[in-house]
Enzyme design. Sequence first.
Site, PDB file in Angstrom:
ATOM      1  N   GLU A 571       0.824  -1.202   0.000  1.00  0.00           N
ATOM      2  CA  GLU A 571       0.000   0.000   0.000  1.00  0.00           C
ATOM      3  C   GLU A 571       0.866   1.263   0.000  1.00  0.00           C
ATOM      4  O   GLU A 571       0.489   2.284  -0.583  1.00  0.00           O
ATOM      5  CB  GLU A 571      -0.956  -0.007   1.194  1.00  0.00           C
ATOM      6  CG  GLU A 571      -1.891  -1.213   1.260  1.00  0.00           C
ATOM      7  CD  GLU A 571      -2.648  -1.470  -0.036  1.00  0.00           C
ATOM      8  OE1 GLU A 571      -2.884  -0.511  -0.813  1.00  0.00           O
ATOM      9  OE2 GLU A 571      -3.006  -2.636  -0.303  1.00  0.00           O
ATOM     10  N   GLU A 600      -0.735  -1.331 -10.395  1.00  0.00           N
ATOM     11  CA  GLU A 600      -0.150  -2.167  -9.343  1.00  0.00           C
ATOM     12  C   GLU A 600       1.377  -2.265  -9.437  1.00  0.00           C
ATOM     13  O   GLU A 600       2.004  -2.907  -8.596  1.00  0.00           O
ATOM     14  CB  GLU A 600      -0.740  -3.583  -9.408  1.00  0.00           C
ATOM     15  CG  GLU A 600      -2.233  -3.666  -9.125  1.00  0.00           C
ATOM     16  CD  GLU A 600      -2.607  -3.303  -7.704  1.00  0.00           C
ATOM     17  OE1 GLU A 600      -1.741  -3.420  -6.813  1.00  0.00           O
ATOM     18  OE2 GLU A 600      -3.756  -2.886  -7.479  1.00  0.00           O
ATOM     19  N   ILE A 703     -14.797  -8.085  -8.565  1.00  0.00           N
ATOM     20  CA  ILE A 703     -15.352  -7.974  -9.917  1.00  0.00           C
ATOM     21  C   ILE A 703     -16.840  -7.655  -9.931  1.00  0.00           C
ATOM     22  O   ILE A 703     -17.359  -7.238 -10.967  1.00  0.00           O
ATOM     23  CB  ILE A 703     -15.066  -9.242 -10.760  1.00  0.00           C
ATOM     24  CG1 ILE A 703     -15.846 -10.459 -10.253  1.00  0.00           C
ATOM     25  CG2 ILE A 703     -13.575  -9.540 -10.785  1.00  0.00           C
ATOM     26  CD1 ILE A 703     -15.754 -11.664 -11.178  1.00  0.00           C
ATOM     27  N   GLY A 706     -16.480  -3.895  -7.312  1.00  0.00           N
ATOM     28  CA  GLY A 706     -15.223  -3.167  -7.279  1.00  0.00           C
ATOM     29  C   GLY A 706     -14.791  -2.827  -8.686  1.00  0.00           C
ATOM     30  O   GLY A 706     -15.532  -3.006  -9.646  1.00  0.00           O
TER      31      GLY A 706
END
Length: 788
Positions: A571, A600, A703, A706
């Site tokens: 994070e 990511e 999915i 989100g």
Amino acid sequence: AGSRHPRLASRILRSIMRVTARAGSVRATASGVRSTKSVLPVSVTPVKACFTAPAAARSVLASQPFSFGLTPIRRNMATEAAQVAEATTTVDYTKAENNPLLKDVFFPLFDQVQPEHVVPGVRTLLAELHAEIDELEKNVVPTWEGLVEPLERISDRHHRTWSVVSHLKGVKDSEALRKAVEEVQPENVKLGLRLSQSKPLYEGFKGLKEGPAWAGLSEGQRRVVDHELRDFVLGGVALEGEARERYNAIQQELAQLATKFSNNVLDATKAFKRVVTDKADVEGLPASALGLAAQTAKKEGHEAATPENGPWVFTLDFPSYFAVITHAKNRGLREELYRANISRASKGDIDNTPIIDKVLALRAEKARLLGYPTYAHLSMASKMATLEKAEALLEELRSASFAAAQKDLQEVTQFAQEQGFAEPSLKWWDVSFWAERLREARYDLNEEALRPYFSLPKVLEGMFALAHRLFDVTVVPADGEAPVWHSDVRFFKVLKAGEPKAYFYLDPYSRPAEKRGGAWMADVVGQSKLLAPPGSRVRLPVAHMVCNQMPPVGDKPSLMTFREVETLFHEFGHALQHMLTEVEEGMVAGIRGVEWDAVELPSQFMENWCYDQKTLYSFAKHYETGEPLPLEQYQRLKAAKTFRSGTMMLRQIHFSCVDLELHARFTPGQGQSIFERDAAVAQRTQVMPPFPEDRFLCAFSHIFAGGYSAGYFSYKWAEVLSADAFGAFEEAGLEDEGAVAATGRRFRDTVLALGGSVAPAEVFRRFRGRDPSTTALLQHNGLAPVAA
């Protein structure tokens, strides 16, 4: 997990439904579905609540709600109702002086916002924004200053109000807040739809690109314009009459369904509580898990509960569930929790099955309205990948990991039988337990025994030291400089060359009564030259990082598992991309405007440093004695990095393949059910027979509630990038401090600095000097083919 608020209308729509996506930290990570480490079904979305899908169709995320936390309910409802009624008759919450949501402040007034502020505050804001859009549409000027800057101001005003509501919904949920959000959500969606379908604004952007002002725009500004034009089309600007009406109705219904899906998952998670009173039933569980279970028992009314004697209360909250499924010798208890977890939100009034069918049907219809053959194709319109390239990558990784996963299962089964397990094959609730026993035996490594070396204060010190080592920034405590929503929350300042560069909040601990599971990072405000306060060159970025690790127990600090350490680093990687941006155009600064399948990269990149010896030893010190982690323990930890990596790789591939299958080749009500299609995919992505009662899809919030619909593959796509990026440091030499620093500065000045202002493929090339390769990812996981 979960919001990359890229641009304007798309940003507003995403802000409306702020969730995140990574399971993870259930992020395909410990909070959610751990991308390479999780051994459990995704139990919560890590939805990086943070990251809304890139500028995907403005409305691609219009159906995304929050990942709701759960409701503390012990209070006198009649008294509360009377108090609220009295408050609403005596205070006008549409006035900024009475409503903290409407006050123009830099740091949100998290400590003052109450549920009763939400509806009047949001409605007041929306009315003002509609009036501003009216004026803008009447006088469109196709220049950056005349069109984009006014829209940035509108978008930012909305975000700064609604993001406070959505954030509190995730970390401080209540029944009153849930109802307030549900009441105004349709009006929020309506604003986003209006912007995404505004023909005057669309024509203005076309005029900007085709007119003389285009030549004077920077690379980042051109990205904003190009993405806006794409997103107008994806948002339905070209639709007319019945088609537009139908599209808008679909968007509203998807928003409601996503909210209901999330509520069902969270209600199902909260509903399960297993009280254990017999010591024999908790044999094998570590002291940390017993302490947490006793602490939970006390909150549930068992005031005499102790870690040593119980009673103990276990839940489906990740720290509790993970401990049982991994360590409990009581096979019946493991089975009970496994079955409860794998069937969440699949029965009775909170059954998500019909919701999934409806969501899939509506998404497919929306894609057809916009001219795409499937929703998967629509989703890919705003990503780096195409459907064909995404599936080719997944097949490459599947082929490389399948045999290794088969070997993993054989080894665990053989080990269990050698230890007295009498059945010919393991059940699903046996695998994690026996795999952990095998890991302990093979590497003489007990993860619970490592907790004392990973106290949160020390881990933070080491993580911040790494940021200084790589990126030449300093992180200092700034508690008290900004309001916070809970006493657990910390506040920090990032300094560059001694001057403030950014700020961030950290909310580290699990609070299952009010805080949703998973881990995520979200932006509070982004860097922007346009929105700079008086006397400042730019407005500095602010972020929050949210985790769900075990809280302090008694007088001990929070003692972390190594997985929780990785989650925190993950994070922080997201936060660094947001905070260290050098882009001054607000709509592509930091995490904004970054394609979903590239976002990511910084987060997964940072996880690699947890295994770097110098980094690890900067924080791996016993919380009581200060003694460093024994060297042999570090060596075992590193050796165990690739333990069952084939299984972990295959797990994420399964989730990704099911996601694409349902959105590209499945039609509800025609033949197979969603669960039968899931089982069919599992024939090539799992080495164990599918569990007949598996209803994991009913809790797959990534999915269905989100930003990862037809995008879960992004974890693996970005992991290729992150592994290859870390490979640059390995090639330079991790023991060469000069080389590490130089490579770190290059990473900072490209991947972290450029944000969404440059296409991610080009950003990667500027850092690495070439296109990405899967070689590093396979090598890091011990799955690369061995040369003859």
